[in-house]
Motif scaffolding. Structure first.
Motif, PDB file in Angstrom:
ATOM      1  N   ALA A 227      61.588  10.436 -18.903  1.00  0.00           N
ATOM      2  CA  ALA A 227      60.148  10.491 -19.183  1.00  0.00           C
ATOM      3  C   ALA A 227      59.529   9.105 -19.139  1.00  0.00           C
ATOM      4  CB  ALA A 227      59.904  11.131 -20.548  1.00  0.00           C
ATOM      5  N   GLN A 228      60.209   8.130 -19.723  1.00  0.00           N
ATOM      6  CA  GLN A 228      59.681   6.767 -19.718  1.00  0.00           C
ATOM      7  C   GLN A 228      59.624   6.199 -18.309  1.00  0.00           C
ATOM      8  OE1 GLN A 228      62.518   5.156 -22.550  1.00  0.00           O
ATOM      9  NE2 GLN A 228      60.942   5.016 -24.139  1.00  0.00           N
ATOM     10  N   VAL A 229      60.625   6.499 -17.515  1.00  0.00           N
ATOM     11  CA  VAL A 229      60.640   6.018 -16.130  1.00  0.00           C
ATOM     12  C   VAL A 229      59.493   6.634 -15.337  1.00  0.00           C
ATOM     13  CG1 VAL A 229      61.933   6.162 -13.953  1.00  0.00           C
ATOM     14  CG2 VAL A 229      63.091   5.469 -16.055  1.00  0.00           C
ATOM     15  N   SER A 230      59.250   7.928 -15.533  1.00  0.00           N
ATOM     16  CA  SER A 230      58.177   8.588 -14.793  1.00  0.00           C
ATOM     17  C   SER A 230      56.808   8.051 -15.201  1.00  0.00           C
ATOM     18  CB  SER A 230      58.246  10.100 -14.980  1.00  0.00           C
ATOM     19  OG  SER A 230      58.098  10.465 -16.332  1.00  0.00           O
ATOM     20  N   LEU A 231      56.637   7.735 -16.482  1.00  0.00           N
ATOM     21  CA  LEU A 231      55.373   7.156 -16.943  1.00  0.00           C
ATOM     22  C   LEU A 231      55.201   5.729 -16.418  1.00  0.00           C
ATOM     23  CD1 LEU A 231      55.282   8.471 -20.621  1.00  0.00           C
ATOM     24  CD2 LEU A 231      53.696   9.081 -18.791  1.00  0.00           C
ATOM     25  N   ALA A 232      56.286   4.962 -16.416  1.00  0.00           N
ATOM     26  CA  ALA A 232      56.211   3.592 -15.898  1.00  0.00           C
ATOM     27  C   ALA A 232      55.859   3.600 -14.415  1.00  0.00           C
ATOM     28  CB  ALA A 232      57.541   2.879 -16.129  1.00  0.00           C
ATOM     29  N   TRP A 233      56.411   4.575 -13.669  1.00  0.00           N
ATOM     30  CA  TRP A 233      56.076   4.679 -12.249  1.00  0.00           C
ATOM     31  C   TRP A 233      54.590   4.958 -12.074  1.00  0.00           C
ATOM     32  CZ3 TRP A 233      54.045   8.677  -9.317  1.00  0.00           C
ATOM     33  CH2 TRP A 233      54.055   8.472  -7.929  1.00  0.00           C
ATOM     34  N   LEU A 234      54.046   5.852 -12.890  1.00  0.00           N
ATOM     35  CA  LEU A 234      52.621   6.163 -12.814  1.00  0.00           C
ATOM     36  C   LEU A 234      51.765   4.930 -13.105  1.00  0.00           C
ATOM     37  CD1 LEU A 234      52.309   9.636 -14.585  1.00  0.00           C
ATOM     38  CD2 LEU A 234      51.656   9.127 -12.233  1.00  0.00           C
ATOM     39  N   LEU A 235      52.126   4.193 -14.137  1.00  0.00           N
ATOM     40  CA  LEU A 235      51.339   3.014 -14.507  1.00  0.00           C
ATOM     41  C   LEU A 235      51.357   1.963 -13.397  1.00  0.00           C
ATOM     42  CD1 LEU A 235      52.382   2.729 -18.269  1.00  0.00           C
ATOM     43  CD2 LEU A 235      50.086   3.259 -17.403  1.00  0.00           C
ATOM     44  N   ASP A 236      52.464   1.918 -12.657  1.00  0.00           N
ATOM     45  CA  ASP A 236      52.557   0.971 -11.547  1.00  0.00           C
ATOM     46  C   ASP A 236      51.946   1.516 -10.260  1.00  0.00           C
ATOM     47  OD1 ASP A 236      53.797  -0.889 -13.121  1.00  0.00           O
ATOM     48  OD2 ASP A 236      55.791  -0.653 -12.257  1.00  0.00           O
ATOM     49  N   ARG A 237      51.667   2.811 -10.225  1.00  0.00           N
ATOM     50  CA  ARG A 237      51.158   3.449  -9.000  1.00  0.00           C
ATOM     51  C   ARG A 237      49.799   2.884  -8.598  1.00  0.00           C
ATOM     52  NH1 ARG A 237      48.682   4.931  -5.402  1.00  0.00           N
ATOM     53  NH2 ARG A 237      48.649   6.932  -4.295  1.00  0.00           N
ATOM     54  N   SER A 238      48.908   2.710  -9.584  1.00  0.00           N
ATOM     55  CA  SER A 238      47.579   2.160  -9.324  1.00  0.00           C
ATOM     56  C   SER A 238      46.968   1.740 -10.653  1.00  0.00           C
ATOM     57  CB  SER A 238      46.670   3.200  -8.660  1.00  0.00           C
ATOM     58  OG  SER A 238      45.322   2.754  -8.645  1.00  0.00           O
ATOM     59  N   PRO A 239      46.185   0.677 -10.671  1.00  0.00           N
ATOM     60  CA  PRO A 239      45.551   0.243 -11.931  1.00  0.00           C
ATOM     61  C   PRO A 239      44.510   1.216 -12.458  1.00  0.00           C
ATOM     62  CG  PRO A 239      44.803  -1.112 -10.078  1.00  0.00           C
ATOM     63  CD  PRO A 239      45.951  -0.289  -9.578  1.00  0.00           C
ATOM     64  N   VAL A 240      44.109   2.215 -11.648  1.00  0.00           N
ATOM     65  CA  VAL A 240      43.129   3.195 -12.147  1.00  0.00           C
ATOM     66  C   VAL A 240      43.804   4.380 -12.828  1.00  0.00           C
ATOM     67  CG1 VAL A 240      41.527   2.575 -10.295  1.00  0.00           C
ATOM     68  CG2 VAL A 240      42.949   4.641 -10.060  1.00  0.00           C
TER      69      VAL A 240
END
Length: 278
Positions: A227-240
């Motif tokens: 779960a933490q990895v998937s959230l970190a990926w999202l946060l890095d996906r785009s600043p928006v």
């Protein structure tokens, strides 16, 4: 390094990792008290964006948040949504974008959240039976009256977003999106290009329930959870991108919030990004 904050509509400054309140139990009893504790703990942990909706308990979720958090901290944004009518047996809940209905739900939201203005109000779904100009025009009128600060959309296509932007200033879009479900990739890209906040709902599932070998491997490398990895990926996906994971568990909440501090290497992010969505 990607910023940990974002200004929705250019004005509403929030930390990018928010909290979705949908799962909080609202019925009287121990579960409700636990839900109140979760909401309060989220704020203690630095969450400044909480997502709710009239549809969540048909107002009960908004009332729960008010009970837990009112008077709200100055930096807390509670965003809500309107546009879904409660079920009337034997009929299920239905979309309803009639102007009188939207006005009534906004008034109910103001009352239940105990505020004079809904700083971020999102149209839960576009009602295909009502002209979009009538739906968004009604919200714009309420915005002019001072009852709404910023207006957002939910579950829209790129074409619908473009059409809406001819009528209102769109501050946010809330579509389903996660590491393994990228149906709305083009919508996210459109939001990124326009500086519109993108709030992915269901940001973790199914990445956790059907974690791939790559997700599992990266989690092991970082000493983190899927779960933490998937959230970190999202946060890095785009600043928006402003994920709003939801939970009724304080332990799970704390695990989610810790994801904001997780740092993926360029190689790890690319390995995750190459995973084929399902």
């Amino acid at each position: 390094m990607t910023s940990s904050t974002f200004r929705i509509g250019g004005e509403l400054g929030v930390r990018r990792l928010g909290f979705g309140a949908m799962r909080l139990p609202t019925e009287p009893g121990p579960d409700r008290q636990a839900a109140i504790a979760v909401a309060r703990r989220a704020v203690e942990l630095g969450v400044t964006l909480i997502d709710t909706a009239h549809m969540y308990g048909w107002g009960a979720n908004e009332e729960l948040l008010a009970e837990a958090l009112y008077p709200y901290p100055d930096d807390l944004l509670v965003a809500t949504k309107v546009g879904v009518a409660p079920p009337e047996p034997p009929h299920d809940a239905t979309l309803c974008g009639r102007p009188d209905f939207l006005r009534d739900q906004v008034e109910q939201g103001l009352r239940r959240l105990r505020v004079d203005r809904l700083e971020l109000l999102q149209l839960h779904r576009i009602d295909p039976a009502v002209p979009l100009a009538d739906q968004l025009g009604t919200l714009r009128e309420l915005q002019v009256q001072g009852k709404i600060g910023h207006i957002g959309l939910s579950e829209v296509t790129v074409a619908e977003l473009e059409q809406a932007r001819q009528i209102i200033d769109v501050a946010s879009v809330q579509n389903r999106y996660n590491l393994l479900d990228r149906e709305h990739e083009a919508v996210l890209d459109a939001c990124a290009a326009a500086g519109i906040a993108f709030l992915p709902w269901r940001p973790v599932h199914p990445a956790v329930t059907t974690a791939t070998a790559e997700v599992t491997a990266v989690a092991a490398e970082l000493g983190a959870t899927a779960a933490q990895v998937s959230l970190a990926w999202l946060l890095d996906r785009s600043p928006v991108v402003l994920p709003i994971p939801g939970t009724a568990s304080i332990d799970h909440l704390q695990e989610n919030i810790a994801a904001a501090s997780l740092r993926l290497s360029v190689d790890q992010w690319r390995r995750l990004d190459r995973i084929q969505p399902r």
